[in-house]
Scaffold this motif. Structure first.
Motif, PDB file in Angstrom:
ATOM      1  N   ASP A 174       0.869  -1.174   0.000  1.00 43.32           N
ATOM      2  CA  ASP A 174       0.000   0.000   0.000  1.00 43.32           C
ATOM      3  C   ASP A 174       0.906   1.224   0.000  1.00 43.32           C
ATOM      4  OD1 ASP A 174      -1.702   2.085   0.537  1.00 43.32           O
ATOM      5  OD2 ASP A 174      -2.654   1.168   2.287  1.00 43.32           O
ATOM      6  N   THR A 202      -7.699   1.150  -6.510  1.00 42.18           N
ATOM      7  CA  THR A 202      -7.895   0.111  -5.495  1.00 42.18           C
ATOM      8  C   THR A 202      -8.592   0.615  -4.242  1.00 42.18           C
ATOM      9  OG1 THR A 202      -5.700   0.539  -4.559  1.00 42.18           O
ATOM     10  CG2 THR A 202      -5.861  -1.177  -6.263  1.00 42.18           C
ATOM     11  N   PHE A 203      -8.826   1.921  -4.162  1.00 43.92           N
ATOM     12  CA  PHE A 203      -9.433   2.489  -2.952  1.00 43.92           C
ATOM     13  C   PHE A 203     -10.413   3.597  -3.321  1.00 43.92           C
ATOM     14  CE2 PHE A 203      -9.684   5.539   0.488  1.00 43.92           C
ATOM     15  CZ  PHE A 203      -9.889   4.732   1.599  1.00 43.92           C
ATOM     16  N   SER A 205     -12.637   0.262  -1.830  1.00 44.87           N
ATOM     17  CA  SER A 205     -12.936  -0.989  -2.522  1.00 44.87           C
ATOM     18  C   SER A 205     -14.339  -1.009  -3.115  1.00 44.87           C
ATOM     19  CB  SER A 205     -12.767  -2.173  -1.561  1.00 44.87           C
ATOM     20  OG  SER A 205     -13.601  -2.020  -0.418  1.00 44.87           O
ATOM     21  N   ASP A 213      -2.472   0.797  -4.305  1.00 42.57           N
ATOM     22  CA  ASP A 213      -1.833  -0.495  -4.051  1.00 42.57           C
ATOM     23  C   ASP A 213      -1.194  -1.006  -5.339  1.00 42.57           C
ATOM     24  OD1 ASP A 213      -3.180  -1.311  -1.204  1.00 42.57           O
ATOM     25  OD2 ASP A 213      -4.600  -0.232  -2.474  1.00 42.57           O
ATOM     26  N   HIS A 236      -9.603  -1.818   0.838  1.00 43.16           N
ATOM     27  CA  HIS A 236      -8.705  -1.830  -0.321  1.00 43.16           C
ATOM     28  C   HIS A 236      -8.974  -3.085  -1.145  1.00 43.16           C
ATOM     29  CE1 HIS A 236      -5.500   1.236   0.791  1.00 43.16           C
ATOM     30  NE2 HIS A 236      -6.234   1.175   1.891  1.00 43.16           N
TER      31      HIS A 236
END
Length: 254
Positions: A174, A202-203, A205, A213, A236
């Motif tokens: 991360d 990725t964020f 989720s 990430d 995530h």
């Protein structure tokens, strides 16, 4: 040249907590201090990581009140049948909550080292594993970088120094920033790590917008099939890719 194919995965598991919308950070704040509800998520994460050869984890609780004083890395290694595991506790909040970088591996590393990373607020680290022997060996590092750009710059400079002489290297974790962030350029200049061929948000989720990430590999290695998918109910997404590695990098155990 004979090659070995490795499957890699990296995931911030949020200590097994469940977050599926922004208001869960407030509504489910108790999950950051109490263990209830985490076992099912950990079992789902164990199923997720089971097919992979090398897994890097962030925010794995090494044993505090919020995990029921269970080492989550050890639990996942047992549930997913990983013969080798290691962790790096790097932040403890009075026994209530703790956090670690972690490595799960089906191949035996020759050595595993951990380093504290610099930063305005202590509690970040990088876990480093070496496979094979000498200059041909494979180096795998797992890190969780800071939220602030200034601290990340110092941390990336530290990691770049660690990996500067590694011809076959992987850095996963991360990063709390995208690969094209200004501070990341230092990493690409001072090591053989290459920017990812594809960048995935990725964020968060449940509605990914930010690419935080990543799995980065050095240019002599061939990265294929990058992908993301949910990691139970972590905030995530997990990231994965396949890696073609010269067999000499892994030694006789390959």
């Amino acid at each position: 040249m004979p090659e070995h194919r490795l499957t890699l995965l990296s995931c911030n598991i949020q200590a097994g907590s469940s977050t599926s919308r922004y208001r869960d950070y407030a509504i489910r704040a108790w999950s950051h201090v109490l263990p209830a509800g985490k076992r099912d998520n950990l079992d789902a994460i164990a199923q997720l990581v089971q097919p992979y050869d090398i897994v890097g984890l962030q925010e794995s609780d090494p044993g505090s009140l919020r995990s029921g004083f269970m080492n989550q890395t050890h639990y996942l290694a047992e549930r997913a049948d990983f013969p080798y595991w290691s962790h790096q506790p790097n932040r403890t909040l009075g026994g209530i909550a703790s956090s670690a970088n972690a490595l799960l591996s089906r191949l035996p590393p020759n050595e595993v080292l951990d380093y504290a990373l610099p930063g305005r607020i202590p509690g970040r680290g990088v876990l480093l594993a070496r496979y094979g022997d000498g200059e041909d060996g494979l180096t795998v590092a797992v890190a969780h970088l800071s939220l602030g750009a200034r601290s990340r710059q110092a941390q990336i400079a530290f990691i770049a120094e660690l990996l500067s002489d590694a011809p076959h290297a992987v850095l996963m974790g991360d990063f709390n920033c995208a690969p094209d962030a200004p501070e990341m350029q230092l990493l690409f200049r001072r090591t053989r790590l290459a920017p990812p061929s594809e960048v995935f948000p990725t964020f968060p989720s449940w509605a990914p917008r930010r690419a935080l990430d990543h799995i980065l590999a050095s240019e002599p290695l061939i990265a294929e099939a990058p992908r993301t998918f949910p990691a139970a109910r972590s905030d995530h997404l997990a990231v994965a890719l396949d890696l073609k590695v010269p067999k000499r990098c892994l030694g006789a155990e390959a």
